[in-house]
Motif scaffolding. Structure first.
Motif, PDB file in Angstrom:
ATOM      1  N   GLY A 213       0.785  -1.060   0.083  1.00  0.00           N
ATOM      2  CA  GLY A 213      -0.060  -0.106   0.018  1.00  0.00           C
ATOM      3  C   GLY A 213       0.844   1.330  -0.067  1.00  0.00           C
ATOM      4  O   GLY A 213       0.551   2.321  -0.778  1.00  0.00           O
ATOM      5  N   THR A 251      -5.091  -4.295  -3.954  1.00  0.00           N
ATOM      6  CA  THR A 251      -4.713  -3.047  -3.555  1.00  0.00           C
ATOM      7  C   THR A 251      -4.520  -1.941  -4.212  1.00  0.00           C
ATOM      8  O   THR A 251      -4.932  -0.761  -3.833  1.00  0.00           O
ATOM      9  CB  THR A 251      -3.255  -3.530  -2.810  1.00  0.00           C
ATOM     10  N   LEU A 255      -6.833   1.880  -4.325  1.00  0.00           N
ATOM     11  CA  LEU A 255      -6.037   3.289  -4.527  1.00  0.00           C
ATOM     12  C   LEU A 255      -6.638   3.725  -5.503  1.00  0.00           C
ATOM     13  O   LEU A 255      -7.013   5.203  -5.554  1.00  0.00           O
ATOM     14  CB  LEU A 255      -4.754   3.057  -4.623  1.00  0.00           C
ATOM     15  N   VAL A 262      -6.624   2.171   2.562  1.00  0.00           N
ATOM     16  CA  VAL A 262      -5.426   1.207   2.326  1.00  0.00           C
ATOM     17  C   VAL A 262      -4.304   1.697   3.142  1.00  0.00           C
ATOM     18  O   VAL A 262      -3.906   2.833   3.153  1.00  0.00           O
ATOM     19  CB  VAL A 262      -5.020   1.566   0.765  1.00  0.00           C
ATOM     20  N   GLY A 264      -0.474   1.683   4.882  1.00  0.00           N
ATOM     21  CA  GLY A 264       0.760   2.185   4.349  1.00  0.00           C
ATOM     22  C   GLY A 264       1.846   2.332   5.487  1.00  0.00           C
ATOM     23  O   GLY A 264       2.004   1.439   6.215  1.00  0.00           O
TER      24      GLY A 264
END
Length: 718
Positions: A213, A251, A255, A262, A264
């Motif tokens: 991500g 993923t 986005l 998502v 990160g």
């Protein structure tokens, strides 16, 4: 007590042979102290040898000891060294670095130096762990050198080439693009830092998803997969690698849609055992895009969403396909060659008050005049101000409807949120501009959080560029970046951070310097132009064809002129006319001179005639003669191009005919014999027989151009 004998270097020694081979390959060998990495000469960054014999003489007549070490200066001929200082970096390098046959190292680390040739040069990059331990260095500037075989490392180990052949064999190091090598070095460092801090318990699978991500917000799938695969390989975690690969497409879709959260870097940081991997990842990728603006994945074309990054190349196998030569097509010179490439980033740089903003504004006006529907943005980070910009554009002839219809927009962003808003609007097709001018790059660095970094920091430059400029270009937008020179103001060596910007610009980089007659209000003046970079090569080819030599790291590139059209009227509106002129063999151009220079264009000569505004003398007759001969034009076209009245032109041409400069004859284009003054053609006497055959085509054009050049050279010699 007997003195110990000191053996001196001879040409049959391995060190001398290796030095001569390096010289033969185009690189600069350096003699190092025995058992050390330090050159014996203090001025080694400026060392040079005029010939192979000169190097041989130096090696054998300077009292150099036989057990000396050998180094090579980096940067010469693009020679670049990737120095892997970490054991894990050495392990993962074959999976991430571009393959090269030239690899060297000592016994305990035999594959620690990977050699490449990067023709555009690379900035120095050093990636380290949080405690300062170096992971990898990208070394390719002339201020650096590296010890090479058959040197002896300070540890006592001999430095050797992998495979036994010096420099990997006759072909030498692999040739690679600067940006690709820089990305690969960053990938090596990131993988090492991640592996050292990867979670050891049940969070491993989630950590892979967090990493995917984080990286997919900035990079294409292919690169993200390569990094995750290498992390899993280094950890021996095949199951984690497979599960992460399966999750990457979903993923990326999240986005792109922006409908689901998502994870990160923040989530990954909470799982890692050390913070180094996340810290380095954030440093390399830069700030994450906010939800207000499009993510990198959204800005990228759909081809990046294909698993593996594959792109269709079938069109190049079509027999009907013709390779395209990319030409600049904005900011036209008087010879019709343009200076700015569209749909890429270009850069105009110079000292304060050098005239660089005037040049960018001229490009804006030309774009608006050519395309009434063009949307154009001026991003004013340096606080020039809307009134000053608006006034200058009006003086240059900006169409009024461009202002009234809001086709031209003016922005003064103050922070990252404003930058994201610009990107959000640019991503909307109905609002997307075709041209954006950014004034100036230094201010952008501060806005995107790089203000505390040195202005020539490669990392800071790269992050600022990718935060806005790269994303605009991906949308097909032409970008003109205004920038400053280095502190010493020497435009010949590029803007601040020249090495990094030279890699990022995919259009032209044009320097601007003041002249002895700078533009002044109500008058006329010019600035000088320099060509520092031309990614596509069309401008560079034209410049070289004119016989212009390189000065420093740039070519003198002619001049840009501004003239007030109503200097004698106090109540005038200040209307301005701009013109850009091609260089002659000296790189300069002076329309006030009555001498015809090799390389001057027809339009440039016409401009000289226009400036006179009087009946020409004998030398001006020659100018008119050459203009007509070079252009193959009719009276109407000459009138259209000069603005001089037809009756005046008739008188001038009649005098030229009477003096023997010109003869009336067949139409230079189609062979018709014209009788009327409005349509008849003229040709110079020197071209009577073969310059204008009745059939057209490429041969006719080549003959016309060649003869015009010969005539110009003869006139200049006289």
């Amino acid at each position: 007590m007997a003195e110990r004998r000191v053996d001196l270097l001879t040409l049959d020694s391995p060190v001398a042979a290796a030095a001569l081979e390096a010289f033969d390959r185009g690189w600069m060998p350096l003699v190092l102290m025995p058992g050390e990495k330090r050159p014996i000469e203090e001025q080694w960054p400026r060392a040079t040898y005029s010939s192979r014999d000169g190097l041989a003489d130096y090696l054998t007549h300077r009292g150099i000891v036989a057990d000396c070490n050998l180094g090579v200066r980096l940067g010469d001929g693009g020679l670049t060294d990737v120095d892997l200082d970490d054991a894990l970096a050495v392990r993962v390098a074959p999976r991430l670095l571009p393959p090269t046959p030239a690899i060297s190292g000592r016994e305990s680390s035999p594959r620690s130096h990977w050699w490449y040739v990067v023709e555009t040069g690379v900035p120095y990059v050093k990636r380290s762990l949080g405690d300062g331990t170096t992971i990898v260095e990208l070394r390719g500037t002339r201020a650096q050198q590296t010890a090479v075989p058959p040197s002896v490392h300070p540890s006592g180990e001999v430095v050797r080439w992998q495979g036994g052949e010096a420099w990997g064999g006759s072909d030498g190091p692999a040739r690679v693009e600067a940006e690709a090598l820089r990305d690969a070095v960053d990938d090596v460092a990131l993988v090492v830092a991640l592996v050292y801090g990867w979670p050891t318990k049940g969070d491993r699978h989630l950590a892979y998803l967090d990493l995917a991500g984080a990286l997919l917000r900035h990079w294409p799938q292919e690169r993200v997969i390569r990094i995750i695969d290498t992390v899993a390989w280094a950890l021996g975690d095949e199951e984690g690698r497979v599960r992460a690969r399966q999750a990457i497409p979903s993923t990326l879709k999240k986005l792109q849609a922006g409908s689901e959260p998502v994870t990160g870097w923040t989530a990954l940081s909470s799982r890692m055992t050390t913070p180094d991997g996340v810290s380095l990842g954030r440093e390399i990728t830069g700030p994450d895009p906010t939800t207000a603006g499009p993510t990198s994945a959204q800005v990228d074309s759909d081809e990046d969403t294909v698993l593996g990054g594959w792109q269709d190349m079938a069109e190049f196998g079509d027999p009907a396909y013709r390779p395209k030569i990319v030409m600049p097509n904005l900011l036209k010179r008087v010879d019709s060659m343009c200076l700015i490439y569209e749909a890429v980033a270009n850069l105009i740089y110079g000292a304060p008050e050098s005239g660089k903003s005037w040049i960018a504004m001229s490009a804006v006006v030309e774009k608006a005049q050519k395309d009434k529907a063009a949307r154009i943005w001026w991003v004013d980070i340096d606080d020039v101000g809307r009134v000053d910009v608006g006034n200058r554009l009006r003086w240059l002839g900006m169409p009024l409807e461009s202002f009234a219809s809001h086709q031209f927009r003016f922005s003064t962003p103050g922070d990252g949120a404003d930058i994201n808003e610009l990107l959000r609007v640019a991503a909307i097709e109905s609002e997307r501009p075709s041209l954006v001018v950014l004034d100036a790059f230094g201010g952008l660095m501060a806005i995107v959080g790089q203000g505390d970094a040195p202005s020539n920091s490669p990392d800071a430059v790269r992050k600022a560029w990718k935060a806005l400029i790269s994303k605009l270009v991906k949308l097909g937008i032409t970008v003109i970046v205004i920038d400053h020179t280095t502190k010493d103001g020497n435009v010949k060596y590029g803007p601040e951070g020249a090495g990094s910007k030279k890699q990022l610009v995919r259009g032209s980089m044009i320097g601007v310097t003041a002249s002895d007659t700078p533009p002044v209000p109500g008058g006329k003046g010019h600035v000088n132009l320099w060509l520092f970079k031309d990614f596509h090569g069309s401008l560079r080819a034209d410049t070289l064809a004119r016989g212009v030599s390189k000065d420093g790291n740039a070519w003198r590139f002619g001049r840009f002129e501004l003239e007030c059209l109503t200097p004698d009227r106090p109540d005038a509106d200040g209307s301005l006319r701009w013109k850009a002129y091609a260089p002659n063999a000296d790189g300069a151009h002076d329309v006030a001179s009555s001498t015809v220079h090799h390389g001057d264009s027809a339009d440039g000569i016409i401009s000289g005639v226009v400036t006179a505004k009087t009946a020409p003398d004998d030398e001006a007759f020659a100018l008119v003669q050459w203009v007509v001969g070079e252009s193959g034009t009719w009276l109407n076209r000459l009138h259209d191009r000069t603005g001089i009245g037809k009756e005046t032109l008739k008188k001038w041409i009649e005098k030229a005919e009477g003096s023997g400069y010109l003869e009336t004859g067949e139409c230079s284009r189609d062979g018709r014999h014209c009788q009327t003054c409005e349509d008849r053609a003229w040709k110079p006497n020197y071209a009577r027989e073969h310059l204008y055959p009745t059939s057209g085509g490429e041969a006719w054009v080549q003959a016309k151009e060649a003869e015009a050049r010969r005539r110009a050279e003869a006139m200049s010699a006289d």
